[in-house]
Scaffold this motif. Structure first.
Motif, PDB file in Angstrom:
ATOM      1  N   UNK A   1       0.809  -1.224   0.000  1.00 50.14           N
ATOM      2  CA  UNK A   1       0.000   0.000   0.000  1.00 50.14           C
ATOM      3  C   UNK A   1       0.839   1.269   0.000  1.00 50.14           C
ATOM      4  N   UNK A   2       2.144   1.145   0.208  1.00 55.16           N
ATOM      5  CA  UNK A   2       3.012   2.334   0.245  1.00 55.16           C
ATOM      6  C   UNK A   2       4.104   2.249  -0.816  1.00 55.16           C
ATOM      7  N   UNK A   3       3.915   1.373  -1.799  1.00 56.30           N
ATOM      8  CA  UNK A   3       4.841   1.323  -2.917  1.00 56.30           C
ATOM      9  C   UNK A   3       6.077   0.485  -2.703  1.00 56.30           C
ATOM     10  N   UNK A   4       6.142  -0.311  -1.648  1.00 52.05           N
ATOM     11  CA  UNK A   4       7.259  -1.236  -1.448  1.00 52.05           C
ATOM     12  C   UNK A   4       6.858  -2.572  -2.070  1.00 52.05           C
ATOM     13  N   UNK A   5       7.408  -2.857  -3.234  1.00 52.55           N
ATOM     14  CA  UNK A   5       6.958  -4.003  -4.032  1.00 52.55           C
ATOM     15  C   UNK A   5       8.038  -5.053  -4.203  1.00 52.55           C
ATOM     16  N   UNK A   6       9.110  -4.978  -3.405  1.00 48.45           N
ATOM     17  CA  UNK A   6      10.227  -5.903  -3.562  1.00 48.45           C
ATOM     18  C   UNK A   6       9.802  -7.356  -3.408  1.00 48.45           C
ATOM     19  N   UNK A   7       8.848  -7.613  -2.572  1.00 48.03           N
ATOM     20  CA  UNK A   7       8.410  -8.986  -2.304  1.00 48.03           C
ATOM     21  C   UNK A   7       6.938  -9.168  -2.684  1.00 48.03           C
ATOM     22  N   UNK A   8       6.501  -8.439  -3.697  1.00 45.79           N
ATOM     23  CA  UNK A   8       5.074  -8.429  -4.003  1.00 45.79           C
ATOM     24  C   UNK A   8       4.568  -9.798  -4.434  1.00 45.79           C
TER      25      UNK A   8
ATOM     26  N   UNK B   1      -9.171  -5.137   3.783  1.00 42.58           N
ATOM     27  CA  UNK B   1      -9.397  -3.931   2.987  1.00 42.58           C
ATOM     28  C   UNK B   1      -8.075  -3.274   2.587  1.00 42.58           C
ATOM     29  N   UNK B   2      -7.114  -3.263   3.489  1.00 41.59           N
ATOM     30  CA  UNK B   2      -5.777  -2.793   3.120  1.00 41.59           C
ATOM     31  C   UNK B   2      -5.181  -3.691   2.032  1.00 41.59           C
ATOM     32  N   UNK B   3      -5.354  -4.992   2.173  1.00 40.91           N
ATOM     33  CA  UNK B   3      -4.756  -5.921   1.219  1.00 40.91           C
ATOM     34  C   UNK B   3      -5.346  -5.758  -0.175  1.00 40.91           C
ATOM     35  N   UNK B   4      -6.653  -5.629  -0.277  1.00 43.07           N
ATOM     36  CA  UNK B   4      -7.278  -5.481  -1.590  1.00 43.07           C
ATOM     37  C   UNK B   4      -6.805  -4.192  -2.262  1.00 43.07           C
ATOM     38  N   UNK B   5      -6.643  -3.137  -1.484  1.00 42.55           N
ATOM     39  CA  UNK B   5      -6.084  -1.911  -2.034  1.00 42.55           C
ATOM     40  C   UNK B   5      -4.639  -2.120  -2.471  1.00 42.55           C
ATOM     41  N   UNK B   6      -3.854  -2.782  -1.622  1.00 39.90           N
ATOM     42  CA  UNK B   6      -2.441  -2.964  -1.912  1.00 39.90           C
ATOM     43  C   UNK B   6      -2.176  -3.809  -3.135  1.00 39.90           C
TER      44      UNK B   6
END
Length: 684
Positions: free
Chosen positions: A508-515, A548-553
């Motif tokens: 949710x804050x743009x940290x996608x290293x382990x997406x 809800x955070x996860x679906x946004x993320x």
């Protein structure tokens, strides 16, 4: 009614990524259907069924449990909460509330025969009573039950329950319509019942709770004619001067407030369920604001949390949503919440209380430092930029600075922030340093750097925030990054080797290293259940806030189609399933209460996830739209943010690109053509 159905749970051994499969989503069987601005349950024999919902106004909240048992017998149980009528000593739950059953109601007669509200089968009831056959239930800011009485039907009866928009008052209205070709008499008994609180423990004055009738007596209805009878529930400190309410006027004011909320920030997509779920969540998020002696205070509700604010529910979850909605009361409540927290800034950097309760007269800090300062800094900095008001931003800036400095002082020798617990307040372990607090602090540093530049803060300070954020991001990876249960994701805290729902937060804050590993874990049978994410793998507890955070993320991470599958599933379940019509707090705790801030988080799936709006300044934002396959266009209408009122439209363009249009007063003021997945900076 057991609403939780946990899906397949894998064993606790480490699972190779190659063996991981996305959990299959179960087939859904809607109980409710969308009818205009309402949802309706047409009683179809699938009984028993019982549900509950909450509705709120500025001075009252109404919790209603309703339904039918296996024989068709109806049940309506109401609890009326008066947030500003309180008892001593001051604490979170010191408001007064009273519950009422149908047995407390005055009796109703049709042609001199008692009409039983508890029996719904046609034909004579006990002792010659007329039955009441409920045909449907509807929800849209009110709860309505439509039915008829008599065999054949003599009168149509519509029963409505709703809170007053601005008074400590709930109205229950019975509307009768003559269905025959002969005159029909309808009679309601007069009733007035008063209870008084313990004067020695009543705050301010002794409180009275009064239940009474309006328009009682006999009415003769000619064929096709109608008449209303009402019961009211109210609280007062001056019972001798109480005036009878005007039920029709109260209904109109309630519907006007519902309509006002509905007109702002509208989601427009090809999916009617998503559009409706957004509208309902927007209502629940915005209606639950109480006018207290300490100013407007948004409260979660749930029969427990009123005339009080929390660093997570208000500062972090719902206030950034109000900055998009443009609701005047919502924005007043947001600024008021931050002002209350700012009262507790201190030169020794002792923590701000987690909650300010009892209309601002008391505090709660029972779980110690939950990362509250990171929550406040995250929410306040995002709110300030999105709201776009320079004066408001200046008011909030000292609080943001203070909270960031508090968090900096809590950094350990491994470069991450320590906190005593998290927003779950030790219901689950949080270790010495948890992922949630650190992610919120990281994003708050980034936002503060942007906001500070807008406010003319010295570059040394804003650049310092940017450097601190970069350092923290690296330390988050070192401290929390791990292979957990076979997934390349994050430990929630030190020495924890079980998956947690909050591993979604970096997305949710743009940290996608382990997406990839994180998304695989979120949607695996270890975490995903029929009701969203389990708080911890292998356990049946769930809290909607992490879902809800996860679906946004997942949307923000660019996995649009995967995210949309689960968003559609979740939205349909919450809007049209067995427990409707809003996002919920938790289960088993609280029996899935409709706490209001979770509805704000639902709306943020779309503002920040689907449309990818990330505030970058008082008049600018980054936009990374995620237009799902099969959709030609989508729009957010009537946005009030960044100091402007505007629409944001996204449509497919030639060459696989997206056309992004910003309209003010119906006219395009900004047009962009971007690659799918690209980010566009929009300046207003």
């Amino acid at each position: 009614m057991k609403l939780l159905q946990v899906l397949t749970v894998a064993c606790l051994h480490v699972i190779p990524l190659s063996a991981v499969a996305q959990v299959p989503l179960p087939e859904q069987h809607d109980r409710w259907g969308i009818r205009g601005n309402s949802i309706r349950w047409n009683v179809d024999g699938r009984l028993p069924h019982t549900d509950h919902l909450e509705m709120s106004g500025e001075k009252v909240s109404l919790w209603v449990q309703y339904g039918l048992d296996s024989t068709g017998k109806s049940t309506v149980f109401r609890t009326v909460v008066f947030p500003t009528f309180r008892m001593l000593p001051d604490n979170t739950r010191s408001h007064i509330s009273y519950s009422f059953t149908d047995a407390d109601l005055p009796r109703l007669y049709v042609n001199n025969r008692l009409m039983s509200l508890e029996r719904v089968k046609n034909g004579p009831g006990r002792n010659g009573e007329l039955s009441y056959n409920i045909r449907s239930f509807s929800i849209n800011g009110t709860l309505e039950m439509d039915g008829a009485s008599g065999t054949p039907a003599v009168v149509a009866v519509t029963r409505r329950l709703f809170p007053s928009a601005d008074k400590p008052l709930v109205v229950e209205m019975f509307s009768f319509k003559n269905l025959t070709d002969q005159p029909v008499t309808v009679f309601m008994e007069y009733l007035r019942k008063e209870v008084r609180t313990d004067a020695s423990r009543s705050k301010g004055a002794q409180h009275s709770v009064i239940m009474g009738t309006v328009n009682d007596g006999t009415h003769t209805l000619q064929p096709g004619a109608t008449a209303d009878f009402s019961v009211f529930y109210t609280a007062t400190d001056t019972p001798a001067s109480l005036q009878l309410p005007d039920p029709r006027a109260e209904q109109q004011q309630r519907l006007a407030r519902v309509g006002e909320i509905g007109d702002r920030l509208q989601l427009e997509t090809p999916d009617s369920v998503l559009n409706a779920a957004f509208q309902f969540a927007k209502l629940r998020a915005t209606e639950s604001i109480y006018k207290t002696k300490g100013g407007y205070m948004h409260g979660p509700g749930g029969l427990a949390y009123y005339a009080a604010i929390w660093a997570n529910d208000q500062a972090e979850y719902v206030n950034p949503f109000f900055a998009f909605s443009g609701d005047p009361i919502g924005n007043l409540s947001a600024m008021n919440a931050y002002r209350h927290f700012a009262r507790f800034m201190n030169p020794a950097y002792k923590p701000i209380p987690s909650s300010i309760v009892a209309e601002g007269d008391a505090t709660w800090h029972g779980a110690k430092d939950r990362g509250d300062q990171a929550m406040i800094a995250y929410g306040a900095s995002r709110y300030a930029m999105t709201h776009g008001n320079l004066d408001s931003a200046k008011v909030l800036w000292p609080l943001i600075e203070w909270c960031l400095e508090y968090s900096r002082r809590k950094i350990n020798d491994q470069g991450v922030v320590l906190s005593d617990s998290d927003e779950l307040e030790n219901r689950f372990s949080a270790g010495k340093a948890n992922l949630s607090t650190n992610i919120l602090y990281y994003d708050a540093l980034r936002s503060a750097a942007m906001l500070g530049r807008e406010l003319g803060v010295p570059a040394a300070q804003t650049n310092g925030y940017t450097r601190q954020a970069a350092t923290l991001r690296g330390n988050i990876e070192k401290y929390f990054g791990a292979t957990v249960e076979g997934f390349n994701t994050y430990r929630y805290h030190e020495n924890l080797d079980v998956l947690r729902a909050w591993i979604c937060l970096p997305l949710t804050v743009g940290i996608l290293d382990r997406k990839e590993g994180t998304i695989n874990a979120l949607f695996s049978p270890r975490l995903w259940t029929a009701d969203g994410l389990a708080t911890e793998a292998g356990k049946g507890t769930f809290w909607d806030r992490s879902t809800l955070y996860a679906l946004r993320g997942v949307l923000q991470a660019g996995e649009t189609e995967k995210a949309m599958d689960f968003i559609r599933y979740y939205s349909r379940r919450r809007l049209l399933g067995e427990h409707v019509p809003y996002p919920v707090e938790a289960y088993p705790e609280g029996n899935q209460r409709h706490l209001s801030a979770e509805s704000g988080l639902y709306c943020r799936i779309f503002t920040e996830g689907l449309f990818g709006i990330r505030p970058a300044g008082l008049r600018s934002f980054e936009c990374t739209p995620r237009l799902p396959k099969g959709w030609d266009r989508m729009a957010l209408r009537n946005i009030s943010a960044f100091g402007h009122g505007f629409d944001l439209e996204v449509a497919r363009a030639a060459g696989g690109k997206l056309a992004v249009t910003v309209r003010e007063n119906g006219k395009p003021v900004n047009r962009y053509t971007i690659k799918d997945g690209a980010t566009q900076v929009v300046k207003l």
